[in-house]
Each structure stands twice: as structure tokens, then as C-alpha cells.
Design a protein around this motif. Structure first.
Motif, PDB file in Angstrom:
ATOM      1  N   TYR A   1       1.172  -1.422  -0.191  1.00 45.65           N
ATOM      2  CA  TYR A   1      -0.442  -0.123  -0.173  1.00 45.65           C
ATOM      3  C   TYR A   1       0.603   1.207  -0.283  1.00 45.65           C
ATOM      4  O   TYR A   1       1.754   1.774   0.774  1.00 45.65           O
ATOM      5  CB  TYR A   1      -1.092  -0.079   0.953  1.00 45.65           C
TER       6      TYR A   1
ATOM      7  N   ASN B   1       0.832   0.833   5.642  1.00 48.85           N
ATOM      8  CA  ASN B   1       0.157  -0.256   6.202  1.00 48.85           C
ATOM      9  C   ASN B   1      -1.245   0.106   5.306  1.00 48.85           C
ATOM     10  O   ASN B   1      -1.571   1.165   4.805  1.00 48.85           O
ATOM     11  CB  ASN B   1       0.000  -0.807   7.773  1.00 48.85           C
ATOM     12  N   GLU B   2      -2.105  -1.199   5.354  1.00 51.49           N
ATOM     13  CA  GLU B   2      -3.557  -0.957   4.211  1.00 51.49           C
ATOM     14  C   GLU B   2      -4.427   0.127   4.986  1.00 51.49           C
ATOM     15  O   GLU B   2      -4.970   0.906   4.357  1.00 51.49           O
ATOM     16  CB  GLU B   2      -3.945  -2.756   4.239  1.00 51.49           C
ATOM     17  N   ASP B   3      -4.026   0.602   6.254  1.00 53.46           N
ATOM     18  CA  ASP B   3      -5.225   1.485   7.253  1.00 53.46           C
ATOM     19  C   ASP B   3      -4.634   2.611   7.245  1.00 53.46           C
ATOM     20  O   ASP B   3      -4.679   3.543   7.309  1.00 53.46           O
ATOM     21  CB  ASP B   3      -5.027   0.683   8.313  1.00 53.46           C
ATOM     22  N   GLY B   4      -3.290   2.769   6.472  1.00 56.97           N
ATOM     23  CA  GLY B   4      -2.665   4.002   6.290  1.00 56.97           C
ATOM     24  C   GLY B   4      -1.821   4.368   7.325  1.00 56.97           C
ATOM     25  O   GLY B   4      -0.918   5.457   7.419  1.00 56.97           O
ATOM     26  N   SER B   5      -1.839   3.433   8.113  1.00 56.49           N
ATOM     27  CA  SER B   5      -0.462   3.769   9.456  1.00 56.49           C
ATOM     28  C   SER B   5       1.380   3.806   8.943  1.00 56.49           C
ATOM     29  O   SER B   5       1.103   3.507   8.166  1.00 56.49           O
ATOM     30  CB  SER B   5      -0.762   2.399  10.580  1.00 56.49           C
TER      31      SER B   5
END
Length: 113
Positions: free
Chosen positions: A6, A38-42
Motif C-alpha cells: 500500500y 499499511n492498508e489502514d494508512g499507518s
């Protein structure tokens, strides 16, 4: 099956990308214009599954976090690696990309003895 990563784009959107990345995307990632997340933007940090992580561990040359180098590239590394290093050292990615490789080494590299 291709591995998916990502990437946060210049506009802030999160994009799923299959590896290997297209060359222009890979170059923008190395320069710090894009950021691996990461997929969640972290924030994404790369760590091998079988290697312990922790304080005191010295990163291998060329190790990257979020697509940016943790260690200074060699003098023979490509310009994109030096742009990424300049971004790590606080430079604006677009300004660093406008500099020559020699200028980047002079400004952001370790002085030769």
C-alpha cells in the motif's frame, strides 16, 4: 500470486499496488514522493519475520523504512537513492529531485576524510 503493498500518493490517498512496482512508481517511492504504508494508512516498517527487532540493532546498508533509506547510500548509488536520503535528512522531495547527484552527495553525504 503477486505481493500487494500500500502506497500513500502525493494527494494523500492510499493505493494498493502489486509488486513488482512499475519503474516510475518505484523511483518516486525511493525519492520520498510516495510513502509505503499499511492498508489502514499507518506507517509501514519493514522487519524480517525471523529476525528480532529492537534497540541496538544496526540496520544493514540499503535498509529502508516506508521506502526511504535508513542508512546513507554509497557514492555509486543511483540519484533516486540520494534523493530519498535527502528527504530522510529533511529536504523537500521535489527540491531534492531538482538537485544533481553530486550536489546531493555534497550537501547530505558524510564528508570524506
Amino acid at each position: 500470486m503477486a505481493e500487494t503493498i500500500y502506497v500513500r500518493g502525493e494527494g494523500g490517498g492510499i493505493h494498493a499496488m502489486d509488486l513488482p512496482l512499475p519503474e516510475p512508481i518505484e523511483e518516486r517511492l525511493r525519492k520520498g514522493m510516495l510513502q509505503r504504508v499499511n492498508e489502514d494508512g499507518s506507517p509501514y516498517t519493514e522487519a524480517a519475520d525471523d529476525e528480532p527487532t529492537g534497540a541496538g540493532k544496526v540496520p544493514e546498508p540499503g535498509t529502508q523504512v516506508q521506502g526511504l533509506p535508513l542508512t546513507e547510500p554509497s557514492k555509486t548509488a543511483v540519484k533516486a537513492d540520494w534523493v530519498g536520503w535527502a528527504v530522510v535528512k529533511g529536504a523537500n522531495a521535489e527540491e531534492a529531485d531538482g538537485m544533481t547527484k553530486a550536489d546531493l552527495i555534497e550537501k547530505y553525504g558524510t564528508p570524506s576524510s
